[in-house]
Design a protein around this motif. Structure first.
Motif, PDB file in Angstrom:
ATOM      1  N   LEU A 169     -10.049  -3.921 -29.878  1.00 47.46           N
ATOM      2  CA  LEU A 169      -8.838  -4.145 -29.105  1.00 47.46           C
ATOM      3  C   LEU A 169      -7.808  -4.900 -29.945  1.00 47.46           C
ATOM      4  O   LEU A 169      -6.618  -4.628 -29.880  1.00 47.46           O
ATOM      5  N   PHE A 224      -6.237  -2.601 -32.179  1.00 47.73           N
ATOM      6  CA  PHE A 224      -5.305  -1.765 -31.430  1.00 47.73           C
ATOM      7  C   PHE A 224      -3.985  -2.497 -31.197  1.00 47.73           C
ATOM      8  O   PHE A 224      -2.902  -1.951 -31.383  1.00 47.73           O
ATOM      9  N   ARG A 226       1.944   8.245 -30.652  1.00 48.98           N
ATOM     10  CA  ARG A 226       0.516   8.535 -30.710  1.00 48.98           C
ATOM     11  C   ARG A 226       0.065   8.842 -32.135  1.00 48.98           C
ATOM     12  O   ARG A 226      -0.970   8.361 -32.598  1.00 48.98           O
ATOM     13  N   ASP A 229     -12.472  14.796 -23.207  1.00 44.20           N
ATOM     14  CA  ASP A 229     -12.392  14.023 -21.979  1.00 44.20           C
ATOM     15  C   ASP A 229     -11.011  14.271 -21.384  1.00 44.20           C
ATOM     16  O   ASP A 229     -10.050  13.603 -21.705  1.00 44.20           O
ATOM     17  N   THR A 275      -9.050  11.223 -19.461  1.00 42.21           N
ATOM     18  CA  THR A 275      -8.364  10.194 -20.235  1.00 42.21           C
ATOM     19  C   THR A 275      -7.239  10.809 -21.050  1.00 42.21           C
ATOM     20  O   THR A 275      -6.202  10.190 -21.257  1.00 42.21           O
ATOM     21  N   ARG A 276      -7.476  12.025 -21.500  1.00 41.44           N
ATOM     22  CA  ARG A 276      -6.430  12.690 -22.259  1.00 41.44           C
ATOM     23  C   ARG A 276      -5.194  12.882 -21.377  1.00 41.44           C
ATOM     24  O   ARG A 276      -4.069  12.609 -21.765  1.00 41.44           O
ATOM     25  N   LEU A 319      -3.394   9.627 -20.917  1.00 41.85           N
ATOM     26  CA  LEU A 319      -2.557   9.203 -22.048  1.00 41.85           C
ATOM     27  C   LEU A 319      -1.287  10.050 -22.079  1.00 41.85           C
ATOM     28  O   LEU A 319      -0.204   9.569 -22.358  1.00 41.85           O
ATOM     29  N   GLN A 324      -6.748  11.490 -29.028  1.00 38.91           N
ATOM     30  CA  GLN A 324      -5.831  11.068 -27.963  1.00 38.91           C
ATOM     31  C   GLN A 324      -6.558  10.283 -26.887  1.00 38.91           C
ATOM     32  O   GLN A 324      -6.064   9.271 -26.388  1.00 38.91           O
ATOM     33  N   ALA A 325      -7.754  10.769 -26.539  1.00 36.90           N
ATOM     34  CA  ALA A 325      -8.522  10.103 -25.494  1.00 36.90           C
ATOM     35  C   ALA A 325      -8.880   8.683 -25.915  1.00 36.90           C
ATOM     36  O   ALA A 325      -8.787   7.749 -25.118  1.00 36.90           O
ATOM     37  N   ARG A 326      -9.262   8.526 -27.180  1.00 39.63           N
ATOM     38  CA  ARG A 326      -9.651   7.189 -27.634  1.00 39.63           C
ATOM     39  C   ARG A 326      -8.464   6.239 -27.661  1.00 39.63           C
ATOM     40  O   ARG A 326      -8.563   5.073 -27.284  1.00 39.63           O
ATOM     41  N   LEU A 327      -7.326   6.742 -28.082  1.00 42.40           N
ATOM     42  CA  LEU A 327      -6.126   5.904 -28.056  1.00 42.40           C
ATOM     43  C   LEU A 327      -5.781   5.509 -26.627  1.00 42.40           C
ATOM     44  O   LEU A 327      -5.417   4.368 -26.351  1.00 42.40           O
ATOM     45  N   GLY A 328      -5.927   6.477 -25.720  1.00 42.86           N
ATOM     46  CA  GLY A 328      -5.614   6.214 -24.318  1.00 42.86           C
ATOM     47  C   GLY A 328      -6.519   5.146 -23.736  1.00 42.86           C
ATOM     48  O   GLY A 328      -6.062   4.246 -23.025  1.00 42.86           O
ATOM     49  N   GLU A 329      -7.789   5.233 -24.079  1.00 41.36           N
ATOM     50  CA  GLU A 329      -8.740   4.230 -23.583  1.00 41.36           C
ATOM     51  C   GLU A 329      -8.385   2.845 -24.078  1.00 41.36           C
ATOM     52  O   GLU A 329      -8.424   1.868 -23.335  1.00 41.36           O
ATOM     53  N   GLN A 330      -8.068   2.768 -25.358  1.00 39.96           N
ATOM     54  CA  GLN A 330      -7.761   1.450 -25.926  1.00 39.96           C
ATOM     55  C   GLN A 330      -6.478   0.872 -25.338  1.00 39.96           C
ATOM     56  O   GLN A 330      -6.392  -0.315 -25.049  1.00 39.96           O
ATOM     57  N   LEU A 331      -5.516   1.752 -25.158  1.00 39.64           N
ATOM     58  CA  LEU A 331      -4.248   1.303 -24.586  1.00 39.64           C
ATOM     59  C   LEU A 331      -4.467   0.745 -23.174  1.00 39.64           C
ATOM     60  O   LEU A 331      -3.986  -0.336 -22.823  1.00 39.64           O
ATOM     61  N   ARG A 332      -5.232   1.465 -22.391  1.00 36.75           N
ATOM     62  CA  ARG A 332      -5.451   1.012 -21.015  1.00 36.75           C
ATOM     63  C   ARG A 332      -6.353  -0.216 -20.943  1.00 36.75           C
ATOM     64  O   ARG A 332      -6.186  -1.063 -20.080  1.00 36.75           O
ATOM     65  N   ALA A 333      -7.298  -0.308 -21.897  1.00 41.50           N
ATOM     66  CA  ALA A 333      -8.151  -1.504 -21.929  1.00 41.50           C
ATOM     67  C   ALA A 333      -7.300  -2.740 -22.201  1.00 41.50           C
ATOM     68  O   ALA A 333      -7.449  -3.782 -21.555  1.00 41.50           O
TER      69      ALA A 333
END
Lengths: 181, 75
Positions: free
Chosen positions: A102, A105, A152, A170, A173-174, A177, B30-39
């Motif tokens: 995190l 990130f 992105r 997935d 989640t995709r 985003l 994209q999914a991994r970025l989305g997860e991290q962003l939301r976390a």
């Protein structure tokens, strides 16, 4: 329009989202809280310009964003943003092992150009549609889409995210985003 | 800066204009970025509302109450 209890509750209810956006945008909690405070004060004093039935959160985010940008431009003239200052601020929270990803990130997010960071936060995190984000940023929907795409890609470069086949697609989640709404 | 603006305008205005877009990320990335962003965001959303905002809106409530009492509405 007067500020009745339901409006007051709605404003209070919007505070966590406004703070999350402001903190992510500015990288500084104190500054973010000042932005939220100023947003609420402006909203209250201009409550007549809010059209009941329209999206209150979008209206509040527009105010906050405008305040942030006018302040950003002012600050920019005063001090040139040293690279990494924002990132350092965002990373001041205590680290735990599980949070390392995190932290990476946050650092990467902080290095995005501000216009890309803000659309990613609006669309990918705050749950606004491209159309709402366009309204908030006062620009065209196409601009929002291309900024989200660039954001992105840039993030992925910064984080060196690679495709992992065994994760499997997935869609949920995709979709989140991409957040078309 | 001016160049960048011109490019964005072109993307918005010119029909069929294909921006010099970065390559699309695959869906896993994209999914991994989305997860991290939301976390990251969820952490922030779960923080308690600072008192200053509660006080700000509470003060307002008191003022409104004061006003309506002052008006002496009959009912």
């Amino acid at each position: 329009m007067t500020i009745d209890a339901s409006m007051r509750d709605a404003l209070l209810g919007a505070v966590p989202s406004l703070r999350a956006f402001a903190i992510s945008l500015s990288g500084n909690v104190d500054r973010a809280d000042d932005l939220v405070q100023e947003t609420l004060v402006r909203a209250l004093s201009h409550i007549d310009s809010f059209q009941p039935g329209t999206n209150l959160n979008a209206w509040l985010f527009t105010i906050l964003r405008n305040l942030f940008h006018s302040e950003y431009r002012k600050r920019r003239r005063e001090v040139e943003d040293a690279d990494g200052v924002y990132a350092a601020r965002l990373s001041t929270q205590p680290e735990q092992g599980a949070r390392l990803d995190l932290e990476d990130f946050k650092t990467a997010l902080a290095r995005l150009p501000p216009d890309q960071r803000e659309v990613l936060l609006l669309v990918g995190a705050s749950g606004f549609s491209y159309e709402e984000a366009a309204e908030i940023c006062q620009c065209a929907v196409g601009t929002i889409k291309s900024r989200v795409n660039r954001a992105r890609t840039r993030l992925a470069q910064l984080l060196a995210v690679e495709s992992v086949d065994d994760l499997g697609p997935d869609d949920q989640t995709r979709a989140a985003l991409q957040a078309t709404g | 800066m001016a160049q960048k603006r011109a490019r964005e305008v072109a993307e918005d205005v010119v029909p069929g204009h294909v921006p010099p877009a970065p390559p699309r990320l695959d869906r896993n990335a994209q999914a991994r970025l989305g997860e991290q962003l939301r976390a990251m965001y969820d952490d922030l959303l779960q923080q308690p509302i600072p008192d200053r905002f509660i006080d700000l809106l509470k003060d307002l409530d008191d003022i409104e109450k004061g006003k309506s009492t002052g008006k002496g509405t009959t009912g």
